[in-house]
Each structure stands twice: as C-alpha cells, then as structure tokens.
Write an enzyme that holds these catalytic residues in place. Sequence first.
Site, short mmCIF file in Angstrom:
data_model
loop_
_atom_site.label_atom_id
_atom_site.label_comp_id
_atom_site.label_asym_id
_atom_site.label_seq_id
_atom_site.Cartn_x
_atom_site.Cartn_y
_atom_site.Cartn_z
N HIS A 188 19.60 -5.27 -3.05
CA HIS A 188 18.86 -6.37 -2.44
C HIS A 188 17.96 -7.05 -3.46
CE1 HIS A 188 20.27 -4.55 1.25
NE2 HIS A 188 19.55 -3.44 1.03
N TRP B 177 1.87 -15.39 5.86
CA TRP B 177 3.09 -14.87 5.25
C TRP B 177 4.25 -14.90 6.24
CZ3 TRP B 177 3.62 -14.44 0.27
CH2 TRP B 177 2.55 -14.08 -0.55
N ASN C 214 1.69 1.99 12.33
CA ASN C 214 1.40 3.02 13.31
C ASN C 214 1.12 2.40 14.68
OD1 ASN C 214 1.62 5.37 11.71
ND2 ASN C 214 -0.41 5.01 10.83
N GLU D 296 -7.69 2.09 11.32
CA GLU D 296 -6.85 1.61 12.41
C GLU D 296 -7.08 2.44 13.67
OE1 GLU D 296 -2.72 1.97 11.27
OE2 GLU D 296 -3.10 3.83 10.20
N ASN E 190 -0.93 10.91 15.43
CA ASN E 190 -1.82 10.02 14.70
C ASN E 190 -3.19 9.88 15.37
OD1 ASN E 190 -0.38 9.28 12.41
ND2 ASN E 190 0.77 7.72 13.50
N GLY F 251 0.82 -1.20 0.00
CA GLY F 251 0.00 0.00 0.00
C GLY F 251 0.85 1.25 0.00
N SER G 262 -3.79 8.08 6.91
CA SER G 262 -4.20 6.71 6.61
C SER G 262 -5.70 6.52 6.83
CB SER G 262 -3.41 5.72 7.47
OG SER G 262 -3.63 5.94 8.85
N LYS H 76 -1.72 -2.60 7.92
CA LYS H 76 -2.24 -1.86 9.06
C LYS H 76 -2.17 -2.75 10.30
CE LYS H 76 -3.34 1.74 6.65
NZ LYS H 76 -4.73 2.01 6.22
N LYS I 144 4.78 10.22 18.20
CA LYS I 144 4.13 9.98 16.90
C LYS I 144 2.68 9.54 17.10
CE LYS I 144 3.55 9.15 12.49
NZ LYS I 144 4.06 7.91 11.88
#
Length: 315
Positions: A37, A93, A109, A270, A192, A21, A258, A83, A188
């Site tokens: 890489h 994964w 975040n 979120e 947010n 995203g 976001s 998120k 931070k």
Amino acid sequence: MSAIDHAATTGRRRVAVVGLGSIGGVIAGALDATGRHDVTACVRHGIARLMVERPDRTIEARPRMLTDPAQADIHDWVLLCTKAQDTASSAPWLQRLCGDGTHVAVLQNGIGHTERLAPFVGAATIVPTIVYYNGERLAPDRVRYRRASDHDFAVSDDAGGRAFVELLEGTGMQILVSPDFKTMAWRKLLLNAIANPITALTLQRQGVFRREDMGPLVLAALEEAAAVARADGARLADDEASKLRAMLMTFPPDAGTSMYFDRLAGRRSEVDALTGAVVAAGERHQIATPLCRVLLTLMRAADAAPIPGLTEKAK
C-alpha cells in the site's frame, strides 16, 4: 488521480493513518512494511522515519508525512488512531480524506464508534474495530508493539470487517472476525474501563494487578460493569468478570495502558469514553455503578490538575 483510479491503475491502496501515537505508529509501520500500500501519516509534526519495535524484529518504515489537512486528498482507507475525545478535532483531516468509496477504520477504545464518526465522514463506510495489541510510544519516531491477546483486532463479520482483514494481509496482525461485535466491544470496554484508571491513578503499569489486595476491588468493579453490559445487550457469561480478572493477570507486568501514559505526559485521558461510558449506560438502564463512578470522578480530578514533571518522577 482519485483513490479509486489509483487502486485500479497500480493495484495498491492509498491508506491514511490519522494519529501516529502508540496505536497509529504500530499499524502504520506494519502496513508500510508489507509494501502493498501507499501509506500516509497525518500528523502535527513530520518525522524522517518510523521505527516499530517488535519481539522478533524492528521495522523501519518511511510513510509519506502530511502535517496540514489542506495537503490531503481522498484515500481508499483512513485509519483513525486518535483518542476518542480527539475525534472532533480530527474533522479537518477526515473531511479531506474521505469520499464516497472510502473506508474509515476506527482504531479507538470504547463503544459507539459509528455514532461518534458519522458526523465527520460523509458517505464513507465506517468500520469499527477493537484493538487488542499493546502499543507504547517511546519517542516521536519510535513505538513498541506487544501482543496482548490471541488476536490484535476484532471486527464485525460483515463486508467492512472482511475488507479490513484483506487490507492487513501481510502485516502479521491476527484478526478475529466476530458475528457478535457488540459483545466483543463491551468485553474489551470492561477491561479498559477498570484497568486504565487504576494504572493511571496508581502510576503503575499492569503489574499492579498482581497485588493480592487489588483482586477483590478489580473483580467487584468488573462485575458491576458486566451487569451494565448485559443490560445493554452484550451476551456475557455469568463468570465473565472472573475471566477478565484472570486475563489481566496474563498481561506483561511492564505493559502500560493508554491512561497511564496520558497521565505521565500530562495529557487529558479518555476516561469519559471508557469508564464514563459504563457509568452513562448504567444511568440509561438504571443500574448503580458506584465503583466505576469513583474511578471516573478520581480520573476527572487527575485530568484537571496534571502534575508538571510527572514523567521524570515516575521513572
């Protein structure tokens, strides 16, 4: 060939980016462009190329695409860019990509990165990060990067943080290495927790904070959240809220958050990982958070009733 053998033989690290995203697209493109890489994007739907718009140039990246966790194997680095609320759904994964020698950088975040990831990554080393750059997904294969601070990331001054700095060499990303990561993370989070729900609820980008009548509300909410942060161990200045309010005024007025983009797209936000984290910490420390609680309640209500076609109406 294992990730360790691959790095030893080729001198290149295998880097998997989970989630392509706004945040993941920017960092995947930046890493791929260095040529240092072997970058793999772990996505629902593959794309032929990834375009990253930067102020100085546009990067065309072609990372390897995987759409099925069963296709994945152990990598040197995993960058989790989903998120926070999608962490558990990324478990297939993570379980395939992580081994004993893997570093997992958390580009999410909120706070509590290590606690959130620990159940899913085995013995891998978790590297919490704070992301400052503004990313905007313009299309499935195109993202836009804006610098929103003097640095793009902050990491802890430890072995994991320093390894992340080395990984990003050549990307042009500016990284702050801090001995007080907890304070940085809370600072931070304060931004947010307040800015995200306000932009989402008003359906306006960050220019909304330049309204004169918005100032007292934002300042009061930041002061409320700062009191919680101090109780939780963050070392914030007495005038921290005023400084953060002033910082909001320096962000590009056309930059989104976001939650703003999530609401336009009809996705669940979120808010629980951001504003909800402030409210939850306030409850633990017995500090009232009425303004943050209002923002949390309103965003939860907005999440529960997405408006079809909102993207087109907002343009």
